[in-house]
Design a protein around this motif. Sequence first.
Motif, mmCIF file in Angstrom:
data_model
loop_
_atom_site.group_PDB
_atom_site.id
_atom_site.type_symbol
_atom_site.label_atom_id
_atom_site.label_comp_id
_atom_site.label_asym_id
_atom_site.label_seq_id
_atom_site.Cartn_x
_atom_site.Cartn_y
_atom_site.Cartn_z
ATOM 1 N N UNK A 104 0.845 -1.197 0.000
ATOM 2 C CA UNK A 104 0.000 0.000 0.000
ATOM 3 C C UNK A 104 0.879 1.245 0.000
ATOM 4 N N UNK A 105 0.485 2.228 -0.787
ATOM 5 C CA UNK A 105 1.201 3.498 -0.839
ATOM 6 C C UNK A 105 0.221 4.643 -0.677
ATOM 7 N N UNK A 106 0.579 5.580 0.186
ATOM 8 C CA UNK A 106 -0.175 6.824 0.289
ATOM 9 C C UNK A 106 0.403 7.791 -0.744
ATOM 10 N N UNK A 107 -0.430 8.242 -1.661
ATOM 11 C CA UNK A 107 0.016 9.086 -2.772
ATOM 12 C C UNK A 107 -0.522 10.502 -2.561
ATOM 13 N N UNK A 108 0.388 11.447 -2.425
ATOM 14 C CA UNK A 108 -0.007 12.831 -2.130
ATOM 15 C C UNK A 108 -0.288 13.667 -3.364
ATOM 16 N N UNK A 109 0.275 13.256 -4.515
ATOM 17 C CA UNK A 109 0.019 14.006 -5.749
ATOM 18 C C UNK A 109 0.351 13.122 -6.942
ATOM 19 N N UNK A 110 0.153 13.653 -8.125
ATOM 20 C CA UNK A 110 0.304 12.879 -9.356
ATOM 21 C C UNK A 110 1.701 12.307 -9.535
ATOM 22 N N UNK A 111 2.712 12.978 -8.994
ATOM 23 C CA UNK A 111 4.095 12.544 -9.221
ATOM 24 C C UNK A 111 4.382 11.164 -8.621
ATOM 25 N N UNK A 112 3.654 10.768 -7.589
ATOM 26 C CA UNK A 112 3.915 9.472 -6.963
ATOM 27 C C UNK A 112 3.012 8.351 -7.432
ATOM 28 N N UNK A 113 2.147 8.641 -8.410
ATOM 29 C CA UNK A 113 1.126 7.659 -8.773
ATOM 30 C C UNK A 113 1.702 6.427 -9.460
ATOM 31 N N UNK A 114 2.565 6.619 -10.452
ATOM 32 C CA UNK A 114 3.074 5.472 -11.211
ATOM 33 C C UNK A 114 3.855 4.507 -10.319
ATOM 34 N N UNK A 115 4.656 5.038 -9.418
ATOM 35 C CA UNK A 115 5.430 4.181 -8.510
ATOM 36 C C UNK A 115 4.492 3.405 -7.588
ATOM 37 N N UNK A 116 3.419 4.058 -7.129
ATOM 38 C CA UNK A 116 2.458 3.397 -6.249
ATOM 39 C C UNK A 116 1.722 2.275 -6.976
ATOM 40 N N UNK A 117 1.359 2.512 -8.237
ATOM 41 C CA UNK A 117 0.693 1.478 -9.026
ATOM 42 C C UNK A 117 1.613 0.273 -9.200
ATOM 43 N N UNK A 118 2.866 0.538 -9.533
ATOM 44 C CA UNK A 118 3.826 -0.558 -9.728
ATOM 45 C C UNK A 118 4.010 -1.359 -8.443
ATOM 46 N N UNK A 119 4.063 -0.671 -7.294
ATOM 47 C CA UNK A 119 4.235 -1.367 -6.023
ATOM 48 C C UNK A 119 3.024 -2.244 -5.710
ATOM 49 N N UNK A 120 1.824 -1.732 -5.932
ATOM 50 C CA UNK A 120 0.623 -2.533 -5.684
ATOM 51 C C UNK A 120 0.569 -3.744 -6.617
ATOM 52 N N UNK A 121 0.945 -3.540 -7.890
ATOM 53 C CA UNK A 121 0.880 -4.634 -8.863
ATOM 54 C C UNK A 121 1.955 -5.693 -8.620
ATOM 55 N N UNK A 122 2.968 -5.378 -7.831
ATOM 56 C CA UNK A 122 3.951 -6.406 -7.454
ATOM 57 C C UNK A 122 3.292 -7.488 -6.605
ATOM 58 N N UNK A 123 2.226 -7.127 -5.920
ATOM 59 C CA UNK A 123 1.550 -8.059 -5.025
ATOM 60 C C UNK A 123 0.242 -8.594 -5.593
ATOM 61 N N UNK A 124 -0.355 -7.859 -6.530
ATOM 62 C CA UNK A 124 -1.644 -8.267 -7.076
ATOM 63 C C UNK A 124 -1.881 -7.495 -8.374
#
Length: 384
Positions: free
Chosen positions: A221-241
């Motif tokens: 899970x990633x807390x995303x504060x703005x658009x700049x962190x979105x792609x990294x958060x998606x990749x991290x979530x998709x590593x697990x599911x």
Amino acid sequence: MSTENLPQSPEQPPRKPRVAVVFGGRSSEHGISVVTAGAVLKAIDRTKYDVLPIGITREGRWALTADEPDRMAITDRRTPEVEDVAESGEGGVVLPLDPGNREVVVSEPGSVPKALGEVDVVFPVLHGPYGEDGTLQGLLELSGVPYVGAGVLASAVGQDKEYMKRVFTSFGLKVGPYVVIRPREWERDESAARRKIVDFAGEHGWPLFVKPARAGSSIGITKVDDLSGLDEAIAEAQRHDPKILVEAAVVGREIECGVLEFEDGPRASVPAEIPPPDAHAYYDFEAKYIDSTPGIVPAPLTPEETAEVQRLAVEAFEAASCEGLVRADFFLTDEGFVINEINTLPGFTPISMYPQMWQASGIGYPELVDRLIQAALRRSTGLR
């Protein structure tokens, strides 16, 4: 001839129920499952039950393990592995698939398979996919072996946060705003899927929480504060599911409540509050298990708020057709309680919130373990 003076055979004492504690597993929550198993093994009353510890390695091998709970603890911020306590690095344990035969067998390469005796009930302490999601429960249903916790459907609903929210909504429970990105959406058109999340943020605002849809313990899970962190958060979530869930931030206090199945039905514990952890952006895996961020038990709520969250926790338990135990997590907002999720096999170490809430409700850890085993022994497998 009279048999009066012949020696009498002493009656055999009744056999104690045999509990197989199954732990580890193939999910990213493998290590904390081993820690939980250590706590459960310590707590089971050996005068009342025989115990068989079975670990599932990260590769999926079922292994007979040492009954040594002290070796299943977090050490130097490292969670243990099933391989650390496995009695052999080869072979495996096999459950019967014949409902008329509950005998467990262990086999080693080059050796004759050895029967380990019958199992009366399984206490699964696997978290996440391949254990908490209905897969193990389905295997046990096929085997005709009773088990602790939710059945196949409730386990699957409790693991998949999208369908969990859909079920809750259909029963009138309030959930926060969310959007789901399924694997096929991402594969078909990544930019359209990303735009769907950006549009969601435009409607509900930042921050967002990007999560694997079918994982637990706040892993991935990633807390995303703005658009700049979105792609990294998606990749991290998709590593697990490959399926991800994006939630809008809900402003409110984090309140948890335990539900336990008694002889007369489910009851709720006193609730707990999870204060914002000082060293973490939110209540993530390290805050829960490594740094042991303390919750407040009981939660400082009014009597009316306590009664309401207890009522809602039992409603969530019933809505998902749960059995045995559930931890229900809520936000207390200005408009009332919003349910975040349930866990059908919640963190179950002695420092975990579920046992702490029941301790504060008058049921200590060993009694809690015993009640769960007894509830499983009362139930049959199959449709019920």
